[in-house]
Design an enzyme around this catalytic site. Structure first.
Site, mmCIF file in Angstrom:
data_model
loop_
_atom_site.group_PDB
_atom_site.id
_atom_site.type_symbol
_atom_site.label_atom_id
_atom_site.label_comp_id
_atom_site.label_asym_id
_atom_site.label_seq_id
_atom_site.Cartn_x
_atom_site.Cartn_y
_atom_site.Cartn_z
ATOM 1 N N ASP A 19 105.491 46.491 77.751
ATOM 2 C CA ASP A 19 104.827 46.141 76.494
ATOM 3 C C ASP A 19 104.017 47.322 75.952
ATOM 4 O OD1 ASP A 19 104.187 44.507 74.406
ATOM 5 O OD2 ASP A 19 102.625 43.403 75.458
ATOM 6 N N ASN A 67 112.419 37.534 71.112
ATOM 7 C CA ASN A 67 112.367 38.776 70.311
ATOM 8 C C ASN A 67 113.222 38.721 69.035
ATOM 9 O OD1 ASN A 67 111.970 41.053 73.154
ATOM 10 N ND2 ASN A 67 110.416 40.165 71.810
HETATM 11 C C1 FPP Z 1 107.484 45.343 73.815
HETATM 12 O O1 FPP Z 1 106.626 46.214 73.093
HETATM 13 C C2 FPP Z 1 108.763 45.970 74.048
HETATM 14 C C3 FPP Z 1 109.970 45.452 73.693
HETATM 15 C C4 FPP Z 1 110.139 44.178 72.979
HETATM 16 C C5 FPP Z 1 111.212 46.166 73.970
HETATM 17 C C6 FPP Z 1 111.200 47.001 75.210
HETATM 18 C C7 FPP Z 1 112.243 48.019 75.050
HETATM 19 C C8 FPP Z 1 112.231 49.246 75.606
HETATM 20 C C9 FPP Z 1 111.199 49.743 76.545
HETATM 21 C C10 FPP Z 1 113.298 50.201 75.280
HETATM 22 C C11 FPP Z 1 114.454 50.067 76.202
HETATM 23 C C12 FPP Z 1 115.153 48.836 75.922
HETATM 24 C C13 FPP Z 1 115.999 48.665 74.921
HETATM 25 C C14 FPP Z 1 116.168 47.313 74.332
HETATM 26 C C15 FPP Z 1 116.779 49.769 74.393
HETATM 27 P P1 FPP Z 1 106.104 45.731 71.676
HETATM 28 O O2 FPP Z 1 107.098 46.131 70.647
HETATM 29 O O3 FPP Z 1 105.811 44.264 71.723
HETATM 30 O O4 FPP Z 1 104.786 46.564 71.526
HETATM 31 P P2 FPP Z 1 103.422 46.076 70.868
HETATM 32 O O5 FPP Z 1 102.885 44.987 71.762
HETATM 33 O O6 FPP Z 1 102.588 47.303 70.918
HETATM 34 O O7 FPP Z 1 103.734 45.616 69.483
#
Ligand code: FPP
Length: 239
Positions: A19, A67
């Site tokens: 995250d 998601n």
């Molecule tokens: C959560 O951070 C992350 C995700 C929903 C996707 C995780 C994906 C990766 C680490 C890249 C590798 C995987 C793929 C699918 C290519 P967030 O977007 O919720 O961050 P935030 O909480 O700061 O908004």
């Protein structure tokens, strides 16, 4: 060479909720998708670090059943990142990794489904770490799918309801061939599980860090594993 300097054995299976990619990007004035790109690089490096410390199974939450609620742009960017980089994301050929996937595939593009099936097939006999990517995965969905399989087996006469115990049910989950989670790590400061592997973490140790996934270094990983090694796992016993 393995570099395990911990007080106890490393966890056999670590699961990661990666995250904080959006916040990492925002801090730099970049679009959220730039955070996911960076997150993908970190994922690849963390796999090497895990192998280095002797972890045998690692499971990563790449895309949850929830998601899909994100903007079309962000969903497409994440799917494209997977489609274009699947073979690169986890360097399974060179690193002898057995790559597998959990989550519902029917909603993913045909291109991605094919790449996933090919990667699983090509890496089936690899003897190194088992890396599992959870894509369109939800813990409740996993349990419902297993319950459906169980009811089909019962109605077809292959399973007696009395024989359906925890061990038999576990074999119907998508994680059938990997051990339960020993340590679950969540980056990005939130203190929740977000429907990830909810059956499989029943006795896992939980580790939360404020560090954003894109900033998650080898030393952060060592801290998580160190914390795990210092805990007394009683599995419900009174010792
Ligand atoms: C959560 O951070 C992350 C995700 C929903 C996707 C995780 C994906 C990766 C680490 C890249 C590798 C995987 C793929 C699918 C290519 P967030 O977007 O919720 O961050 P935030 O909480 O700061 O908004």
């Amino acid at each position: 060479m393995k570099t395990n300097n911990f007080s106890g054995p490393p966890p056999e299976h670590i699961a990661f909720i990666m995250d904080g990619n959006g916040r990492w990007a925002k801090k730099r004035g970049l679009p959220r998708t730039a955070g996911h790109k960076e997150g993908a690089k970190v994922l690849r490096r963390v796999i090497r670090d895990l192998d280095d410390i002797g972890v045998k199974y690692a499971t990563f939450y790449a895309f949850s059943t929830e998601n899909w609620k994100r903007s079309d742009d962000e969903v497409s960017a994440l799917m494209k990142l997977l489609e274009d980089n699947l073979d690169d994301l986890v360097n399974y050929e060179k690193e002898n990794i057995r790559l597998r996937f959990i989550g519902g595939r029917e909603r993913l593009s045909e291109v991605l489904q094919k790449k996933m099936a090919d990667a699983e097939k090509k890496s089936l006999d690899h003897t190194g770490m088992t890396v599992t990517l959870a894509i369109n995965y939800g813990g409740r969905d996993d349990i419902v799918r297993a319950a459906k399989k169980a009811s089909e087996l019962v109605s077809e006469g292959f399973l007696k309801p009395d024989d359906l115990d925890e061990a038999a049910f576990e074999k119907l989950l998508q994680t059938e061939d990997i051990p339960p989670v020993d340590l679950m790590v969540r980056t990005g400061g939130e203190l929740r599980i977000s429907n990830f592997l909810i059956w499989q973490i029943s006795y896992a140790e939980l580790y939360f860090t404020d560090t954003l996934w894109c900033d998650f270094s080898k030393s952060d990983l060592m801290k998580a594993v160190d914390s795990f090694s210092s805990r007394n796992r009683r599995f419900g016993d009174a010792k």
